[in-house]
Design an enzyme around this catalytic site. Structure first.
Site, short mmCIF file in Angstrom:
data_model
loop_
_atom_site.label_atom_id
_atom_site.label_comp_id
_atom_site.label_asym_id
_atom_site.label_seq_id
_atom_site.Cartn_x
_atom_site.Cartn_y
_atom_site.Cartn_z
N ASP A 1 0.84 -1.20 0.00
CA ASP A 1 0.00 0.00 0.00
C ASP A 1 0.88 1.25 0.00
O ASP A 1 2.04 1.20 0.43
CB ASP A 1 -0.90 0.02 1.25
N1 URA Z 1 -1.31 -5.92 3.87
C1 URA Z 1 -1.79 -4.67 3.85
O1 URA Z 1 -2.84 -4.39 4.43
N2 URA Z 1 -1.08 -3.73 3.21
C2 URA Z 1 0.08 -3.97 2.59
O2 URA Z 1 0.69 -3.06 2.03
C3 URA Z 1 0.58 -5.28 2.61
C4 URA Z 1 -0.15 -6.25 3.25
#
Ligand code: URA
Length: 246
Positions: A103
């Protein structure tokens, strides 16, 4: 492979610059005369010089980035900075791309490569490649949460996650935890915590298969993987002499 492709892969110039270099006699392949861009050479056997410098051919690139928050795991975006913006110029001709998605606010281990086969192998759900994260979570994380993660969690969209591993490092008003999952669904860790009533405040990937994030890499720092690290990434363990991290 074609000589001009070989030279472009070595990063010495654009295709049109390379054509000019060949025409100007600045390129030399041992034992060959009358070089043209389209002649076939053997990248494993032929020795190639450009401006008197011996070239070494490398097809694939494997980079470790400590992704900072604020960057998209993408090669290009209209609005936001992307992880490719952090790749030094010297690696761009390999056309690396990020393996999987973190993310925009997630930090940590991001692999960039042009090796599509490896990327597929690491991302394919059938291979169950473990990815470990450090997270800070609002509220007390307890044994029931650990059990729920280990049993797999029914997400709000009806998807049943595979078993994950949740370890509490420090519990408190903000708990520090380590989470390992073998899938990569959208916002998976945040959504798993949301299902047990908790909010992820900070998330950082610290390990992928056997490869740990180099903690000496500052956020935004990037470097090539060593051979041992590549083996740790691919196989989860390292058999090369003296290699590997744990
Ligand atoms: N899980 C998430 O919620 N975000 C990420 O970036 C990776 C795994």
């Amino acid at each position: 492979m074609r000589l001009d492709k070989y030279l472009a892969d070595c990063g010495i110039g654009t295709r049109s610059e390379i054509k000019k270099m060949i025409r100007a006699g600045r390129v030399c392949v041992t034992g060959r005369e009358k070089l043209r861009p389209e002649i076939q050479i053997d990248e494993n056997a032929d020795v190639v010089f450009a401006d008197g410098k011996k070239l070494s051919y490398q097809k694939f690139i494997y980079l470790m980035l400590n992704k900072p928050a604020g960057y998209l795991s993408a090669t290009w975006d209209k609005r936001s900075p992307v992880v490719l913006d952090l790749v030094p110029e010297e690696y761009l001709h390999y056309e690396p791309f990020p393996v999987g998605r973190l993310d925009i606010d997630t930090e940590g281990l991001c692999i960039l490569t042009n090796d599509g086969q490896l990327a597929h192998r690491l991302l394919s759900p059938v291979n169950h490649i473990p990815k470990m994260y450090y997270a800070e979570v609002e509220g007390f994380v307890n044994a029931a949460d650990c059990r729920a993660f280990s049993e797999g969690i029914l997400l709000e969209d009806g998807y049943q996650t595979k078993s994950g591993h949740l370890k509490v490092i420090e519990d408190g008003a903000v708990s520090k935890v380590q989470v390992t999952i073998t899938e990569g669904k959208f916002h998976q860790i945040k959504r798993m915590f949301a299902c047990v009533g908790k909010t992820v405040l900070y998330l950082k990937r610290i390990k992928m298969n056997g490869l740990c994030l180099d903690e000496n890499l500052k956020p935004g720092g990037i470097r090539e993987l060593t051979l041992e690290e590549l083996e740790m990434l691919i196989n989860g363990e390292c058999h090369s002499a003296g290699g590997g991290n744990s």
